[in-house]
Design a protein around this motif. Structure first.
Motif, PDB file in Angstrom:
ATOM      1  N   PHE A 179      52.359  -5.595 -10.372  1.00 49.89           N
ATOM      2  CA  PHE A 179      51.964  -6.309 -11.812  1.00 49.89           C
ATOM      3  C   PHE A 179      53.244  -6.645 -12.441  1.00 49.89           C
ATOM      4  O   PHE A 179      54.382  -5.809 -12.047  1.00 49.89           O
ATOM      5  CB  PHE A 179      51.153  -5.348 -12.542  1.00 49.89           C
ATOM      6  CG  PHE A 179      49.860  -5.250 -11.548  1.00 49.89           C
ATOM      7  CD1 PHE A 179      49.679  -4.256 -10.850  1.00 49.89           C
ATOM      8  CD2 PHE A 179      48.640  -5.851 -11.930  1.00 49.89           C
ATOM      9  CE1 PHE A 179      48.273  -3.918 -10.173  1.00 49.89           C
ATOM     10  CE2 PHE A 179      47.390  -5.591 -11.429  1.00 49.89           C
ATOM     11  CZ  PHE A 179      47.417  -4.749 -10.521  1.00 49.89           C
ATOM     12  N   ARG A 180      53.146  -7.403 -13.395  1.00 51.16           N
ATOM     13  CA  ARG A 180      54.515  -7.529 -14.202  1.00 51.16           C
ATOM     14  C   ARG A 180      54.315  -7.835 -15.476  1.00 51.16           C
ATOM     15  O   ARG A 180      53.137  -8.300 -15.873  1.00 51.16           O
ATOM     16  CB  ARG A 180      55.560  -8.724 -13.530  1.00 51.16           C
ATOM     17  CG  ARG A 180      55.036 -10.072 -13.919  1.00 51.16           C
ATOM     18  CD  ARG A 180      55.788 -11.046 -13.088  1.00 51.16           C
ATOM     19  NE  ARG A 180      55.350 -12.438 -13.278  1.00 51.16           N
ATOM     20  CZ  ARG A 180      55.678 -13.691 -12.707  1.00 51.16           C
ATOM     21  NH1 ARG A 180      56.770 -13.364 -11.674  1.00 51.16           N
ATOM     22  NH2 ARG A 180      55.273 -14.683 -13.001  1.00 51.16           N
ATOM     23  N   GLN A 181      55.189  -7.642 -16.278  1.00 56.18           N
ATOM     24  CA  GLN A 181      55.190  -7.989 -17.604  1.00 56.18           C
ATOM     25  C   GLN A 181      56.563  -8.560 -18.349  1.00 56.18           C
ATOM     26  O   GLN A 181      57.393  -7.596 -18.353  1.00 56.18           O
ATOM     27  CB  GLN A 181      54.586  -6.589 -18.537  1.00 56.18           C
ATOM     28  CG  GLN A 181      54.307  -6.845 -20.023  1.00 56.18           C
ATOM     29  CD  GLN A 181      53.492  -5.899 -20.788  1.00 56.18           C
ATOM     30  OE1 GLN A 181      53.615  -5.060 -20.228  1.00 56.18           O
ATOM     31  NE2 GLN A 181      53.190  -6.233 -22.113  1.00 56.18           N
ATOM     32  N   GLY A 182      56.252  -9.684 -18.870  1.00 55.98           N
ATOM     33  CA  GLY A 182      57.694 -10.226 -19.114  1.00 55.98           C
ATOM     34  C   GLY A 182      57.850  -9.938 -20.692  1.00 55.98           C
ATOM     35  O   GLY A 182      56.955  -9.815 -21.283  1.00 55.98           O
ATOM     36  N   SER A 235      51.354 -17.542 -10.111  1.00 60.01           N
ATOM     37  CA  SER A 235      52.896 -17.571 -10.052  1.00 60.01           C
ATOM     38  C   SER A 235      53.437 -17.175  -8.660  1.00 60.01           C
ATOM     39  O   SER A 235      54.654 -17.444  -8.493  1.00 60.01           O
ATOM     40  CB  SER A 235      53.631 -16.658 -11.266  1.00 60.01           C
ATOM     41  OG  SER A 235      53.107 -15.373 -11.044  1.00 60.01           O
ATOM     42  N   ALA A 236      52.781 -16.569  -8.007  1.00 62.38           N
ATOM     43  CA  ALA A 236      53.293 -15.739  -6.913  1.00 62.38           C
ATOM     44  C   ALA A 236      53.224 -16.540  -5.536  1.00 62.38           C
ATOM     45  O   ALA A 236      53.716 -16.343  -4.527  1.00 62.38           O
ATOM     46  CB  ALA A 236      52.818 -14.334  -6.760  1.00 62.38           C
ATOM     47  N   GLN A 237      51.969 -17.304  -5.648  1.00 58.50           N
ATOM     48  CA  GLN A 237      51.724 -17.976  -4.595  1.00 58.50           C
ATOM     49  C   GLN A 237      52.494 -18.904  -3.783  1.00 58.50           C
ATOM     50  O   GLN A 237      53.529 -19.531  -4.402  1.00 58.50           O
ATOM     51  CB  GLN A 237      50.309 -19.151  -5.053  1.00 58.50           C
ATOM     52  CG  GLN A 237      49.071 -18.652  -5.055  1.00 58.50           C
ATOM     53  CD  GLN A 237      48.502 -18.235  -3.961  1.00 58.50           C
ATOM     54  OE1 GLN A 237      48.784 -18.651  -2.864  1.00 58.50           O
ATOM     55  NE2 GLN A 237      47.064 -17.680  -4.126  1.00 58.50           N
ATOM     56  N   ARG A 265      62.667 -17.588  -9.968  1.00 59.81           N
ATOM     57  CA  ARG A 265      63.004 -18.391 -10.949  1.00 59.81           C
ATOM     58  C   ARG A 265      63.106 -17.449 -12.469  1.00 59.81           C
ATOM     59  O   ARG A 265      62.631 -16.503 -12.423  1.00 59.81           O
ATOM     60  CB  ARG A 265      61.651 -19.318 -11.455  1.00 59.81           C
ATOM     61  CG  ARG A 265      61.219 -20.001  -9.971  1.00 59.81           C
ATOM     62  CD  ARG A 265      60.139 -20.921 -10.125  1.00 59.81           C
ATOM     63  NE  ARG A 265      58.993 -20.404 -10.716  1.00 59.81           N
ATOM     64  CZ  ARG A 265      57.550 -20.682 -10.405  1.00 59.81           C
ATOM     65  NH1 ARG A 265      57.513 -21.576  -9.331  1.00 59.81           N
ATOM     66  NH2 ARG A 265      56.592 -19.920 -10.888  1.00 59.81           N
ATOM     67  N   PRO A 266      63.657 -18.312 -13.431  1.00 58.77           N
ATOM     68  CA  PRO A 266      64.058 -17.425 -14.395  1.00 58.77           C
ATOM     69  C   PRO A 266      62.639 -16.716 -15.265  1.00 58.77           C
ATOM     70  O   PRO A 266      62.881 -16.015 -15.925  1.00 58.77           O
ATOM     71  CB  PRO A 266      64.667 -18.608 -15.565  1.00 58.77           C
ATOM     72  CG  PRO A 266      65.379 -19.483 -14.430  1.00 58.77           C
ATOM     73  CD  PRO A 266      64.481 -19.605 -13.385  1.00 58.77           C
ATOM     74  N   ASP A 267      61.541 -17.665 -15.125  1.00 62.12           N
ATOM     75  CA  ASP A 267      60.239 -17.331 -15.740  1.00 62.12           C
ATOM     76  C   ASP A 267      59.741 -15.856 -14.816  1.00 62.12           C
ATOM     77  O   ASP A 267      58.623 -15.543 -15.214  1.00 62.12           O
ATOM     78  CB  ASP A 267      59.317 -18.320 -15.825  1.00 62.12           C
ATOM     79  CG  ASP A 267      58.997 -18.950 -14.636  1.00 62.12           C
ATOM     80  OD1 ASP A 267      58.025 -19.782 -14.619  1.00 62.12           O
ATOM     81  OD2 ASP A 267      59.435 -18.647 -13.487  1.00 62.12           O
ATOM     82  N   ASP A 268      60.423 -15.705 -13.675  1.00 61.46           N
ATOM     83  CA  ASP A 268      60.020 -14.493 -12.847  1.00 61.46           C
ATOM     84  C   ASP A 268      60.609 -13.179 -13.607  1.00 61.46           C
ATOM     85  O   ASP A 268      60.140 -12.072 -13.123  1.00 61.46           O
ATOM     86  CB  ASP A 268      60.226 -14.597 -11.398  1.00 61.46           C
ATOM     87  CG  ASP A 268      59.521 -15.537 -10.638  1.00 61.46           C
ATOM     88  OD1 ASP A 268      60.319 -16.190  -9.947  1.00 61.46           O
ATOM     89  OD2 ASP A 268      58.409 -15.617 -10.751  1.00 61.46           O
ATOM     90  N   ALA A 269      61.416 -13.485 -14.528  1.00 57.67           N
ATOM     91  CA  ALA A 269      61.987 -12.140 -14.984  1.00 57.67           C
ATOM     92  C   ALA A 269      60.956 -11.274 -15.909  1.00 57.67           C
ATOM     93  O   ALA A 269      60.083 -11.637 -16.617  1.00 57.67           O
ATOM     94  CB  ALA A 269      63.113 -12.521 -15.919  1.00 57.67           C
ATOM     95  N   ALA A 270      60.876 -10.016 -15.536  1.00 55.42           N
ATOM     96  CA  ALA A 270      60.025  -8.941 -16.111  1.00 55.42           C
ATOM     97  C   ALA A 270      60.117  -7.700 -15.491  1.00 55.42           C
ATOM     98  O   ALA A 270      60.965  -7.561 -14.592  1.00 55.42           O
ATOM     99  CB  ALA A 270      58.606  -9.386 -15.634  1.00 55.42           C
TER     100      ALA A 270
END
Length: 124
Positions: free
Chosen positions: A37-40, A63-65, A87-92
């Motif tokens: 799991f992740r939380q940005g 987002s992971a697909q 991608r930058p929006d994967d930052a978390a």
């Protein structure tokens, strides 16, 4: 005492890959479904990927697909998350968790044990 420890986070550039690992102690993960799991920043916790006890069934968040792959090695009591084309929006902060629930376990509230998280930063 059940403990999950994540490794492998860091600072990468967009397009790079990272492999996260989650080492478990205090319980044999072969009897648990496992998940990442992740939380940005400023975001709610989201499901990245989950994997069944035997590894035959996996689930990926939108987002992971196509970019991330979850796997497990029950003999090593370890779960992995291979992340490609970041991608930058994967930052978390990425968290590993285990669930003793049966059936489909894709939600964070189905997971009882959590690691402390490992941070992933992606620069553009």
């Amino acid at each position: 005492q059940v403990q999950l420890v994540e490794y492998g986070g860091g600072l990468v550039q967009a397009g790079d890959s990272l492999r996260l690992s989650c080492a478990a102690s205090g319980h044999a993960i072969g009897t648990y479904a496992m998940g990442w799991f992740r939380q940005g920043p400023g975001k709610e916790r989201e499901t990245v990927a989950t994997i069944s006890r035997n590894g035959f069934s996996t689930y990926y968040g939108d987002s992971a697909q196509g970019r991330f792959t979850i796997s497990r090695d029950n003999a090593k009591n370890t779960v992995y998350l291979q992340m490609n084309n970041l991608r930058p929006d994967d930052a978390a902060v990425y968290y590993c968790a285990s669930s003793s629930m049966l059936g489909r376990t894709t939600r964070a509230d189905q997971y009882a044990y959590w690691g402390q998280g490992t941070e992933v930063t992606v620069t553009s």
